[in-house]
Design a protein around this motif. Structure first.
Motif, mmCIF file in Angstrom:
data_model
loop_
_atom_site.group_PDB
_atom_site.id
_atom_site.type_symbol
_atom_site.label_atom_id
_atom_site.label_comp_id
_atom_site.label_asym_id
_atom_site.label_seq_id
_atom_site.Cartn_x
_atom_site.Cartn_y
_atom_site.Cartn_z
ATOM 1 N N THR A 1 0.818 -1.217 0.000
ATOM 2 C CA THR A 1 0.000 0.000 0.000
ATOM 3 C C THR A 1 0.854 1.271 0.000
ATOM 4 O O THR A 1 0.337 2.364 0.243
ATOM 5 C CB THR A 1 -0.920 0.009 1.235
ATOM 6 O OG1 THR A 1 -0.125 -0.207 2.414
ATOM 7 C CG2 THR A 1 -1.961 -1.081 1.134
ATOM 8 N N GLN A 2 2.136 1.131 -0.279
ATOM 9 C CA GLN A 2 3.039 2.290 -0.299
ATOM 10 C C GLN A 2 2.548 3.358 -1.276
ATOM 11 O O GLN A 2 2.052 3.063 -2.353
ATOM 12 C CB GLN A 2 4.434 1.829 -0.708
ATOM 13 C CG GLN A 2 5.423 2.962 -0.949
ATOM 14 C CD GLN A 2 6.776 2.453 -1.378
ATOM 15 O OE1 GLN A 2 7.508 1.903 -0.581
ATOM 16 N NE2 GLN A 2 7.117 2.613 -2.653
ATOM 17 N N LYS A 3 2.736 4.617 -0.857
ATOM 18 C CA LYS A 3 2.383 5.753 -1.710
ATOM 19 C C LYS A 3 3.512 6.762 -1.651
ATOM 20 O O LYS A 3 3.996 7.102 -0.569
ATOM 21 C CB LYS A 3 1.075 6.398 -1.224
ATOM 22 C CG LYS A 3 0.675 7.660 -1.981
ATOM 23 C CD LYS A 3 -0.617 8.227 -1.408
ATOM 24 C CE LYS A 3 -1.026 9.514 -2.110
ATOM 25 N NZ LYS A 3 -2.291 10.061 -1.547
ATOM 26 N N MET A 4 3.952 7.255 -2.814
ATOM 27 C CA MET A 4 5.018 8.258 -2.890
ATOM 28 C C MET A 4 4.573 9.375 -3.824
ATOM 29 O O MET A 4 4.018 9.113 -4.882
ATOM 30 C CB MET A 4 6.318 7.647 -3.432
ATOM 31 C CG MET A 4 6.876 6.499 -2.630
ATOM 32 S SD MET A 4 8.501 5.955 -3.250
ATOM 33 C CE MET A 4 8.051 5.368 -4.894
ATOM 34 N N VAL A 5 4.856 10.615 -3.450
ATOM 35 C CA VAL A 5 4.459 11.744 -4.282
ATOM 36 C C VAL A 5 5.212 12.997 -3.821
ATOM 37 O O VAL A 5 5.533 13.132 -2.633
ATOM 38 C CB VAL A 5 2.925 11.972 -4.177
ATOM 39 C CG1 VAL A 5 2.530 12.383 -2.771
ATOM 40 C CG2 VAL A 5 2.435 12.983 -5.193
ATOM 41 N N PRO A 6 5.548 13.913 -4.735
ATOM 42 C CA PRO A 6 6.075 15.208 -4.282
ATOM 43 C C PRO A 6 5.045 15.864 -3.365
ATOM 44 O O PRO A 6 3.834 15.806 -3.643
ATOM 45 C CB PRO A 6 6.249 15.995 -5.587
ATOM 46 C CG PRO A 6 6.407 14.952 -6.644
ATOM 47 C CD PRO A 6 5.528 13.819 -6.218
ATOM 48 N N LEU A 7 5.502 16.463 -2.277
ATOM 49 C CA LEU A 7 4.570 17.026 -1.304
ATOM 50 C C LEU A 7 3.585 18.000 -1.952
ATOM 51 O O LEU A 7 2.400 17.999 -1.637
ATOM 52 C CB LEU A 7 5.350 17.733 -0.190
ATOM 53 C CG LEU A 7 4.502 18.329 0.938
ATOM 54 C CD1 LEU A 7 3.712 17.245 1.669
ATOM 55 C CD2 LEU A 7 5.386 19.096 1.920
ATOM 56 N N GLY A 8 4.073 18.812 -2.880
ATOM 57 C CA GLY A 8 3.216 19.812 -3.520
ATOM 58 C C GLY A 8 2.123 19.227 -4.385
ATOM 59 O O GLY A 8 1.174 19.939 -4.741
ATOM 60 N N ASP A 9 2.219 17.951 -4.731
ATOM 61 C CA ASP A 9 1.210 17.314 -5.582
ATOM 62 C C ASP A 9 0.045 16.735 -4.793
ATOM 63 O O ASP A 9 -0.945 16.275 -5.388
ATOM 64 C CB ASP A 9 1.841 16.194 -6.423
ATOM 65 C CG ASP A 9 2.744 16.735 -7.521
ATOM 66 O OD1 ASP A 9 2.786 17.979 -7.691
ATOM 67 O OD2 ASP A 9 3.407 15.929 -8.196
ATOM 68 N N LEU A 10 0.143 16.723 -3.477
ATOM 69 C CA LEU A 10 -0.953 16.196 -2.666
ATOM 70 C C LEU A 10 -2.112 17.190 -2.627
ATOM 71 O O LEU A 10 -1.901 18.406 -2.630
ATOM 72 C CB LEU A 10 -0.477 15.930 -1.240
ATOM 73 C CG LEU A 10 0.428 14.717 -1.026
ATOM 74 C CD1 LEU A 10 0.957 14.709 0.404
ATOM 75 C CD2 LEU A 10 -0.312 13.426 -1.324
ATOM 76 N N PRO A 11 -3.357 16.702 -2.577
ATOM 77 C CA PRO A 11 -4.505 17.607 -2.456
ATOM 78 C C PRO A 11 -4.404 18.460 -1.196
ATOM 79 O O PRO A 11 -3.782 18.058 -0.215
ATOM 80 C CB PRO A 11 -5.696 16.639 -2.372
ATOM 81 C CG PRO A 11 -5.216 15.366 -2.981
ATOM 82 C CD PRO A 11 -3.749 15.286 -2.665
#
Length: 224
Positions: A193-203
């Motif tokens: 269930t890992q999730k990775m994303v640039p912080l600025g791309d999160l809602p």
């Protein structure tokens, strides 16, 4: 152990699990143990098991007191006990509270280093934590906003841990300091269930689980 993937276990820890008479592990009061689930493929059948059940939001001291007594009885009977700990036992690991009680009681305790979540997150993100003369800070999310701001203001690199319900506050501070484009977010590292994303791309209204982390490097990439 590691923070999630069963294969992230050292040979030394694996051998101990194969030989131990008793396996002890932390667990939620009315739920399963993530630590136990992680190493399930490595535990032989027929072992005595001790679930150390901790109620969230309440002091765990009485629980660790009772667990140390129960473990001590097995040790006094000549049995060996392996205590599971996600990540490294002495890096914010819950095992340290048992270690203190058992060591002070005179029992010999061997601590095996683990793969910490911080190292696993960096590897999964492809984001080296620090290089050369960088100063790396490990910052707990529960700190108040002023303390967070002070810690991050002049840091070369930082790992912000224990986000959970503190995520919005942490994110606001990062935005205020103009570090959002240098921040990477990851949750449940090494698990399916890992999730990775640039912080600025999160809602804007994004939530974060307790097992999440933000890595920041002022240069963007440590090798630059």
């Amino acid at each position: 152990m590691g923070p999630g993937e069963p294969d992230l276990i050292t040979l030394k820890a694996y051998k101990i699990l194969q030989q131990a008479d008793v396996i002890a592990y932390p667990a939620l009061e009315d739920g399963v143990s993530l630590a136990r689930q992680i190493v399930d493929p490595h535990i032989p059948e027929g072992r005595i098991e001790i679930a150390i059940r901790i109620e969230m939001g309440k002091t765990a001291d009485p629980v660790y007191d009772a667990a140390a007594i129960e473990i001590g009885k097995h040790l006094a009977d000549g049995k060996t006990v392996a205590v599971l700990c996600e990540g490294d036992p002495f890096f914010y690991g819950s095992f340290m509270y048992l270690f203190g009680r058992l060591a002070e009681a005179g029992y010999p305790v061997k601590t095996v280093p683990g793969v910490s979540s911080m190292m696993a997150c960096a590897a999964q993100l492809g984001a080296p934590l620090a290089a050369k003369n960088d100063v790396l800070q490990v910052i707990p999310g529960p700190l108040d906003a002023d303390r967070l701001r002070a810690q991050l203001a002049n840091t070369d690199a930082a790992a912000i841990i224990k986000l959970g319900r503190h995520f919005a506050k942490v994110r606001d501070v990062i935005n205020e300091l103009g570090l959002t484009d240098r921040a990477r977010y990851i949750e449940r590292a090494t698990l399916e269930t890992q999730k990775m994303v640039p912080l600025g791309d999160l809602p804007v209204d994004a939530k974060a689980p307790y097992f999440s982390m933000i890595l920041i490097h002022r240069r963007g990439d440590a090798w630059r």
